[in-house]
Motif scaffolding. Structure first.
Motif, PDB file in Angstrom:
ATOM      1  N   PHE A 101       0.820  -1.197   0.000  1.00 39.65           N
ATOM      2  CA  PHE A 101       0.000   0.000   0.000  1.00 39.65           C
ATOM      3  C   PHE A 101       0.863   1.260   0.000  1.00 39.65           C
ATOM      4  O   PHE A 101       0.545   2.243  -0.674  1.00 39.65           O
ATOM      5  CB  PHE A 101      -0.951   0.029   1.206  1.00 39.65           C
ATOM      6  CG  PHE A 101      -1.847   1.234   1.197  1.00 39.65           C
ATOM      7  CD1 PHE A 101      -2.930   1.291   0.344  1.00 39.65           C
ATOM      8  CD2 PHE A 101      -1.583   2.324   2.016  1.00 39.65           C
ATOM      9  CE1 PHE A 101      -3.759   2.401   0.318  1.00 39.65           C
ATOM     10  CE2 PHE A 101      -2.397   3.442   1.997  1.00 39.65           C
ATOM     11  CZ  PHE A 101      -3.487   3.478   1.139  1.00 39.65           C
ATOM     12  N   GLY A 102       1.967   1.241   0.750  1.00 34.02           N
ATOM     13  CA  GLY A 102       2.865   2.397   0.770  1.00 34.02           C
ATOM     14  C   GLY A 102       3.460   2.677  -0.601  1.00 34.02           C
ATOM     15  O   GLY A 102       3.537   3.836  -1.039  1.00 34.02           O
ATOM     16  N   TYR A 105       0.698   4.017  -2.806  1.00 39.85           N
ATOM     17  CA  TYR A 105       0.374   5.397  -2.429  1.00 39.85           C
ATOM     18  C   TYR A 105       1.401   6.375  -3.004  1.00 39.85           C
ATOM     19  O   TYR A 105       1.049   7.482  -3.419  1.00 39.85           O
ATOM     20  CB  TYR A 105       0.320   5.508  -0.903  1.00 39.85           C
ATOM     21  CG  TYR A 105      -0.216   6.822  -0.408  1.00 39.85           C
ATOM     22  CD1 TYR A 105      -1.581   7.062  -0.386  1.00 39.85           C
ATOM     23  CD2 TYR A 105       0.642   7.814   0.043  1.00 39.85           C
ATOM     24  CE1 TYR A 105      -2.086   8.267   0.072  1.00 39.85           C
ATOM     25  CE2 TYR A 105       0.155   9.018   0.505  1.00 39.85           C
ATOM     26  CZ  TYR A 105      -1.207   9.248   0.514  1.00 39.85           C
ATOM     27  OH  TYR A 105      -1.706  10.443   0.966  1.00 39.85           O
ATOM     28  N   ALA A 108       0.825   6.385  -6.901  1.00 35.71           N
ATOM     29  CA  ALA A 108      -0.528   6.765  -7.326  1.00 35.71           C
ATOM     30  C   ALA A 108      -0.589   8.081  -8.100  1.00 35.71           C
ATOM     31  O   ALA A 108      -1.252   8.142  -9.145  1.00 35.71           O
ATOM     32  CB  ALA A 108      -1.455   6.810  -6.118  1.00 35.71           C
ATOM     33  N   LEU A 115      -5.733   7.355  -4.311  1.00 37.14           N
ATOM     34  CA  LEU A 115      -5.648   6.623  -3.055  1.00 37.14           C
ATOM     35  C   LEU A 115      -5.660   7.566  -1.860  1.00 37.14           C
ATOM     36  O   LEU A 115      -5.219   7.212  -0.785  1.00 37.14           O
ATOM     37  CB  LEU A 115      -4.368   5.765  -3.014  1.00 37.14           C
ATOM     38  CG  LEU A 115      -4.302   4.596  -3.997  1.00 37.14           C
ATOM     39  CD1 LEU A 115      -2.988   3.851  -3.869  1.00 37.14           C
ATOM     40  CD2 LEU A 115      -5.460   3.636  -3.797  1.00 37.14           C
ATOM     41  N   GLU A 116      -6.194   8.764  -2.061  1.00 39.65           N
ATOM     42  CA  GLU A 116      -6.301   9.692  -0.935  1.00 39.65           C
ATOM     43  C   GLU A 116      -7.373   9.184   0.021  1.00 39.65           C
ATOM     44  O   GLU A 116      -8.245   8.398  -0.346  1.00 39.65           O
ATOM     45  CB  GLU A 116      -6.673  11.097  -1.426  1.00 39.65           C
ATOM     46  CG  GLU A 116      -5.690  11.712  -2.397  1.00 39.65           C
ATOM     47  CD  GLU A 116      -5.990  11.359  -3.845  1.00 39.65           C
ATOM     48  OE1 GLU A 116      -7.118  10.919  -4.142  1.00 39.65           O
ATOM     49  OE2 GLU A 116      -5.074  11.483  -4.662  1.00 39.65           O
ATOM     50  N   SER A 117      -7.334   9.658   1.253  1.00 37.38           N
ATOM     51  CA  SER A 117      -8.282   9.198   2.267  1.00 37.38           C
ATOM     52  C   SER A 117      -9.721   9.490   1.883  1.00 37.38           C
ATOM     53  O   SER A 117     -10.606   8.652   2.082  1.00 37.38           O
ATOM     54  CB  SER A 117      -7.963   9.868   3.606  1.00 37.38           C
ATOM     55  OG  SER A 117      -6.680   9.501   4.029  1.00 37.38           O
TER      56      SER A 117
END
Length: 188
Positions: A101-102, A105, A108, A115-117
């Protein structure tokens, strides 16, 4: 090896300086043990083999003499086995997931992913309740298990709760806390 070589060198120098001392060594009455040990010789019988024959025969003989270890299938399964394996597996899954995921992110913006919150929260809000619940359980179960079992291992590092009964009891406690807290987090 180095000490043995040093003893041999010093004995040779001593024999060169005082040849009569080696004569005492051959008699064996008054000689020091090191001189007696150095003066003894054993004949060795050798046989000429090719490299492949020598290696194969040595390996075959070693394998025949090797003890056979019992496999896990002859033992009764215990909760500690399963929890130990699950702790390692969940640790690998969690760390691998965080790395993936890191990296996603960071990549992205270059690829055009969002992949922003805010976009992730909006996407998950559109899912049906059953899918959201399953996804939350899927994420929270390994995290809570690894956290509780990690605390269990930290308690063991203090030297407490190390009897068989306490280890089994703490294992079942970790499983119960994992299921309860995972369901609680999934229903939030």
């Amino acid at each position: 090896m180095l000490a043995n070589r040093a003893v041999q060198t010093s004995m040779r120098r001593l024999a060169a300086r005082q040849p009569g001392l080696m004569a005492l060594g051959s008699q064996g009455k008054f000689a020091p043990p090191a001189i007696v040990a150095l003066s003894q010789r054993r004949p060795v019988a050798t046989e000429r083999l090719s490299d492949s024959q020598a290696q194969n025969s040595i390996l075959v003989n070693q394998r025949l003499k090797r003890p056979v270890a019992p496999h896990l299938s002859i033992y009764q399964p215990q909760i500690t086995w399963y929890l130990s394996s699950a702790h390692r597996i969940t640790g690998a899954i969690l760390s691998g997931g965080f790395y993936i995921f890191g990296a996603a992110y960071l990549v992205a913006p270059l690829v055009g992913w969002h992949l922003e919150s805010a976009s992730l929260a909006a996407a998950v809000a559109a899912w049906p309740f059953a899918v959201k619940f399953a996804a939350k359980v899927f994420v929270s179960l390994p995290f809570t298990f690894h956290a509780y079992n990690g605390v269990r291992h930290l308690i063991w590092d203090t030297g407490s709760m190390m009897t068989n009964q306490k280890v089994i009891q703490s294992g079942w406690t970790v499983l119960g806390l994992t299921v309860a807290s995972s369901l609680y987090l999934a229903l939030m």
